[in-house]
Enzyme design. Structure first.
Site, PDB file in Angstrom:
ATOM      1  N   THR A 193     -13.136   5.506   7.617  1.00 13.17           N
ATOM      2  CA  THR A 193     -13.866   4.883   6.494  1.00 13.17           C
ATOM      3  C   THR A 193     -13.726   3.365   6.636  1.00 13.17           C
ATOM      4  OG1 THR A 193     -12.015   4.627   4.960  1.00 13.17           O
ATOM      5  CG2 THR A 193     -13.107   6.777   4.957  1.00 13.17           C
ATOM      6  N   TYR A 211       0.856  -1.204   0.000  1.00 16.60           N
ATOM      7  CA  TYR A 211       0.000   0.000   0.000  1.00 16.60           C
ATOM      8  C   TYR A 211       0.886   1.247   0.000  1.00 16.60           C
ATOM      9  CZ  TYR A 211      -3.638   3.299   1.569  1.00 16.60           C
ATOM     10  OH  TYR A 211      -4.506   4.370   1.685  1.00 16.60           O
TER      11      TYR A 211
END
Ligand SMILES: NC(=O)c1ccc[n+]([C@@H]2O[C@H](COP(=O)([O-])OP(=O)(O)OC[C@H]3O[C@@H](n4cnc5c(N)ncnc54)[C@H](O)[C@@H]3O)[C@@H](O)[C@H]2O)c1
Ligand SMILES: CCCCC[C@H](O)/C=C/C=C\C=C\C=C\[C@@H](O)[C@@H](O)CCCC(=O)O
Length: 283
Positions: free
Chosen positions: A215, A178
């Site tokens: 989120t 990532y």
């Protein structure tokens, strides 16, 4: 003093208290601009779509999640009118679907002025997918966007904002792949910005680099860290220091869209502040 509070005092002539302050006036520069947002139906992408709409833009909402897309479109239709948005089922891993989405956006809303490359995933176990969505697709969408927006080939220019991350500026040790994708997004953004200046695209390119944001990406993180899940507690320590609201990230988007002096920048959005990254100068 908080600049929103100052703005509220100027616009209403009285002191506005935090939480009760009126919304800031819309940025006229965004009125009737046409924006494409990927990963638009929830999280940061949804907040981006909402701030764009509040400031008068029309928004094409691209996402793989059709059910959430249709229900968001219903909500936004009630708030802004059905002609202001378009939901398009679109997987950013598919060149064909992106091309179709840009064509449909131009046909229904008008020529594209703004692109927010925001769709992203975090899955160290499925690391090839993470590279494909977070980096390869950003390049794919950007090159298709250039065909529509590049002033050198008949477009009218505009702005492209790529959602990177603080993990594109400082490594997040539990998520090496990532991290690599987000460093890649920052590098691609800066190189495209320099290209745009050199070749006259008329397009500004900037990267938005939030810290941790509330989120779905933060949910069930343990499983998605794969072989690095043993480091999840270490990451959690950072998360516990502060998590942003999606609306705070959207404010960063607004800064990058409306400050037309910015090209090739990475805006760090943290709980305490927003600041532009200072990159070393190559001489
Ligand atoms: N949440 C955080 O802490 C955080 C911090 C910094 C940066 N970011 C970045 O912000 C962006 C948005 O993430 P979020 O936190 O809102 O996550 P999220 O999971 O809430 O939203 C991601 C959206 O992208 C969509 N999506 C995923 N794959 C897609 C594909 N192939 N094609 C089209 N749409 C796809 C999903 O359906 C979803 O609607 C990502 O790029 C993420 O890396 C998130
Ligand atoms: C495993 C959770 C996934 C989160 C995804 C998100 O994209 C990752 C964010 C990564 C890093 C966030 C770091 C935030 C750091 C700041 O709070 C601050 O500590 C860094 C200060 C740097 C500076 O100002 O010099």
């Amino acid at each position: 003093m908080d600049s929103h509070v100052t703005a509220a005092i100027q616009s209403t002539g009285r002191v506005a208290f935090k939480g009760l302050r009126p919304p800031p006036p819309p940025h006229m520069a965004l009125q009737d601009q046409v924006a494409v947002v990927t990963g638009a139906v929830q999280g940061i992408g949804r907040a981006m779509a909402e701030i764009l709409l509040r400031n008068g833009a029309k928004v094409a909402l691209l996402d793989v999640n059709e059910a959430a897309g249709k229900s968001l479109k219903e909500v936004l239709d009630k708030q802004h009118g059905p002609e202001r948005t378009l939901f398009l089922s679109c997987d950013v891993e598919s060149e064909e679907q992106i091309r179709a989405a840009f064509q449909r956006t131009a046909g229904a809303l008008g020529a594209v002025d703004i692109v927010c490359n925001n769709a992203g995933v975090l899955n160290e176990a499925e690391w090839e997918k993470t590279i494909s969505v977070n980096l390869v697709a950003v390049v794919r969408v950007t090159y298709i966007a250039l065909e529509h927006m590049n002033k050198m080939s008949g477009g009218r220019g505009g702005v492209i904002i790529n959602t990177a991350s603080m993990a594109g500026l400082f490594p997040l040790l539990s998520c090496p792949v990532y991290t690599a994708t987000k460093y890649g997004v920052v590098g691609f953004t800066r190189a495209m910005a320099a290209n745009s200046t050199a070749l006259g695209f008329g397009i500004r390119f900037n990267a938005l680099c939030p810290g941790f944001v509330q989120t779905d990406i933060l949910d069930n993180i343990y499983e998605r860290l794969g072989q690095f899940s043993q480091l999840s507690a270490e990451t959690q320590v950072f998360v516990d220091k502060g998590v942003l609201k999606t609306s705070e990230v959207a404010e960063g988007l607004l800064e990058l869209l409306t400050n037309d002096t910015k090209n090739g920048e990475a805006l760090q959005v943290m709980c305490s502040s927003q600041k532009y990254m200072k990159f070393p100068v190559f001489t």
